[in-house]
Design a protein around this motif. Structure first.
Motif, PDB file in Angstrom:
ATOM      1  N   GLU A  82      38.671  53.268 -32.348  1.00 39.65           N
ATOM      2  CA  GLU A  82      37.294  53.149 -32.795  1.00 39.65           C
ATOM      3  C   GLU A  82      36.903  51.699 -33.110  1.00 39.65           C
ATOM      4  O   GLU A  82      37.661  50.959 -33.725  1.00 39.65           O
ATOM      5  CB  GLU A  82      37.185  53.978 -34.084  1.00 39.65           C
ATOM      6  N   GLY A  83      35.717  51.350 -32.674  1.00 42.06           N
ATOM      7  CA  GLY A  83      35.162  50.048 -33.052  1.00 42.06           C
ATOM      8  C   GLY A  83      35.760  48.861 -32.320  1.00 42.06           C
ATOM      9  O   GLY A  83      35.510  47.721 -32.691  1.00 42.06           O
ATOM     10  N   ARG A 131      37.238  57.375 -28.310  1.00 43.60           N
ATOM     11  CA  ARG A 131      35.795  57.347 -28.349  1.00 43.60           C
ATOM     12  C   ARG A 131      35.319  56.232 -29.293  1.00 43.60           C
ATOM     13  O   ARG A 131      35.964  55.954 -30.291  1.00 43.60           O
ATOM     14  CB  ARG A 131      35.287  58.686 -28.861  1.00 43.60           C
ATOM     15  N   GLY A 132      34.255  55.594 -28.934  1.00 39.92           N
ATOM     16  CA  GLY A 132      33.744  54.526 -29.797  1.00 39.92           C
ATOM     17  C   GLY A 132      34.427  53.191 -29.545  1.00 39.92           C
ATOM     18  O   GLY A 132      34.318  52.273 -30.345  1.00 39.92           O
TER      19      GLY A 132
END
Lengths: 221, 244
Positions: free
Chosen positions: B217-218, B234-235
């Motif tokens: 993430e991120g 995801r992300g």
């Protein structure tokens, strides 16, 4: 002249070592900082190494990994002197230098009670240069003399000992650092001895012998 | 570390209140208050509550600092601090722990770094284990066998390399977060990250290379090169990915 370089990726693939190992060896200074050469490649920033040197070193590390710790290896590869003093008898019985070389060295080094690492290194280089069979005794003595007078000037045991010959005359030179040099056309380079390599060999001899001595002591008890 | 019988240090040094002294070799050094030392100090043990300002190098078996300390080069077996330590040049530390700020003007070489707070190193930072909670800025290469980073604020290193590399945001429910709140937009920035096992979150990097890689993430990664496995969560954004 383009040096023969190997990329980090190719190196890992060829030798089968992992990133973790490579970075650990770098941390421990088993791989010297100046072997890491940064170049931009089409895949972005890439690191390259001098091919022969790095492959040789990795082979050495892999071979010695069983018997020596990384710190012990780092001492071995370091151009700094080892802390040992040995007597003449030790040098001979441990086969570090030949009797011939020791005897020829007496007018220069005298017969000290114990030999320092620097003196051993001078003797060892002298011995090696004689054993190449490519130089005369007198030339060997000239190399010994130039080492004796100047080795202390080097900050670390790096650099190169060179013997030049021209029309029957010969000169010994001690170069500091790994620099290229160019002599006139008629002059011949009779012998080149890299000091760092000899330092490493000598340390290896000294440490291997120490290990064996400890073993034999253990057996006697 | 030193055997008592062969200790090279002579006597102890005690400084209380505002004082200044020359440096030297001691067994134990105790400072309570503000001390200015005009030369280097070598000792087996140093304890300071207050401040020290050493105009020379500091070598110690162990250092316990509550307050602020300034020295030139530093060499110590262990450093535990609550406060701030500034080293002008290179530092070599076996174990660096505690809470506060550490600034190194040269390179930092350590066995174990588990600092809560802020770490700034101008040059390279090498360690066997690098487990900071907080923020760091490393001007050169961060090279460690085991890297476990908890981000509380924006952090950066020019390059990161090692065996295992794990980056995540600090947890809001840790006891530390009462005094030191993790920022909700803390990210790690590096141009290159290389390792065997890599697990990243909230990281911006140009290139990530490794064997088993998870991009969480991120993350915003320009290019990923992996040997065995790549997992992009995801992300996360990955510009280009290649199996090599």
């Amino acid at each position: 002249m383009e040096e023969d370089l190997i990329s980090k990726k190719e190196l890992l693939e060829m030798t089968g070592i992992s990133y973790g190992q490579l970075y650990r060896w770098k941390r421990k200074q088993l791989l010297p900082e100046d072997w890491f050469i940064r170049r931009s490649a089409f895949t972005g920033q890439e690191t390259f190494f001098p091919r022969q040197q790095v492959l040789g070193r990795i082979r050495q590390i892999m071979n010695m990994k069983e018997g020596l710790s990384l710190d012990e290896m780092a001492d071995l590869f370091s151009p700094a002197p080892a802390e040992v003093d040995l007597s003449r008898g030790d040098l001979l019985s441990r086969n570090i230098v030949s009797r011939t070389a020791l005897e020829y060295s007496e007018p220069y080094l005298g017969t000290p009670h114990t030999y320092s690492f620097q003196q051993m290194l001078i003797l060892y280089v002298f011995d090696c240069s004689l054993q190449t069979g490519q130089i005369h005794l007198e030339e060997g003595k000239a190399m010994l003399a130039v080492l004796l007078d100047n080795l202390g000037r080097l900050e670390e045991y790096e650099g190169e000992l060179v013997l030049l010959r021209k029309m029957g005359m010969s000169f010994a030179l001690l170069l500091s650092g790994d620099r290229e040099f160019y002599a006139e056309k008629d002059a011949k380079i009779a012998l080149r001895i890299p000091i760092a390599k000899k330092t490493e060999e000598l340390k290896l001899k000294l440490s291997a012998q120490e290990g064996r001595m400890e073993d034999s002591n253990g057996n006697e008890e | 570390m030193n055997k008592d019988s062969a200790s090279p240090y002579q006597g102890n040094l005690k400084l209380t209140g505002t004082s200044s002294t020359l440096g030297g070799s001691y067994d134990k050094v105790r400072i309570v208050g503000d001390a200015v030392v005009s030369g280097g100090i070598a000792c087996s043990e140093m304890r300071c509550i207050g401040t020290y300002d050493i105009k020379g190098s500091l070598g110690a078996g162990s250092i316990r600092l509550v307050g602020d300390g300034v020295s030139e080069a530093l060499r110590a077996g262990t450093v535990k601090l609550t406060g701030k330590a500034i080293v002008g040049r290179d530092a070599e530390i076996g174990e660096l722990a505690g809470a506060g700020d550490v600034e190194v003007g040269g390179a930092l070489k350590a066995g174990d770094i588990s600092l809560r707070g802020s770490l700034r190193v101008e040059g390279d930072c090498g360690a066997e284990r690098f487990r900071p909670k907080g923020m760091f800025a490393i001007g050169g290469l961060l090279n460690a066998g085991d890297i476990d980073i908890k981000l509380y604020q924006n952090s950066s290193a020019k390059e990161i390399g090692g065996g295992r590399i794990e980056v995540a945001r600090g947890s809001v429910i840790s006891p530390l977060s009462l005094v030191f709140r993790p920022s909700s937009d803390a990210v790690l920035e590096a141009s290159i990250i290389e390792g065997d096992d890599i697990h990243l979150e909230h990281t911006r990097a140009g290139i990530v290379r490794g064997s088993r890689i998870t991009i969480g993430e991120g993350c915003d990664i320009g290019q990923v090169e992996y040997k065995e496995r790549l997992d992009v969560k995801r992300g996360a954004t990955v510009g280009e990915q290649r199996k090599v």
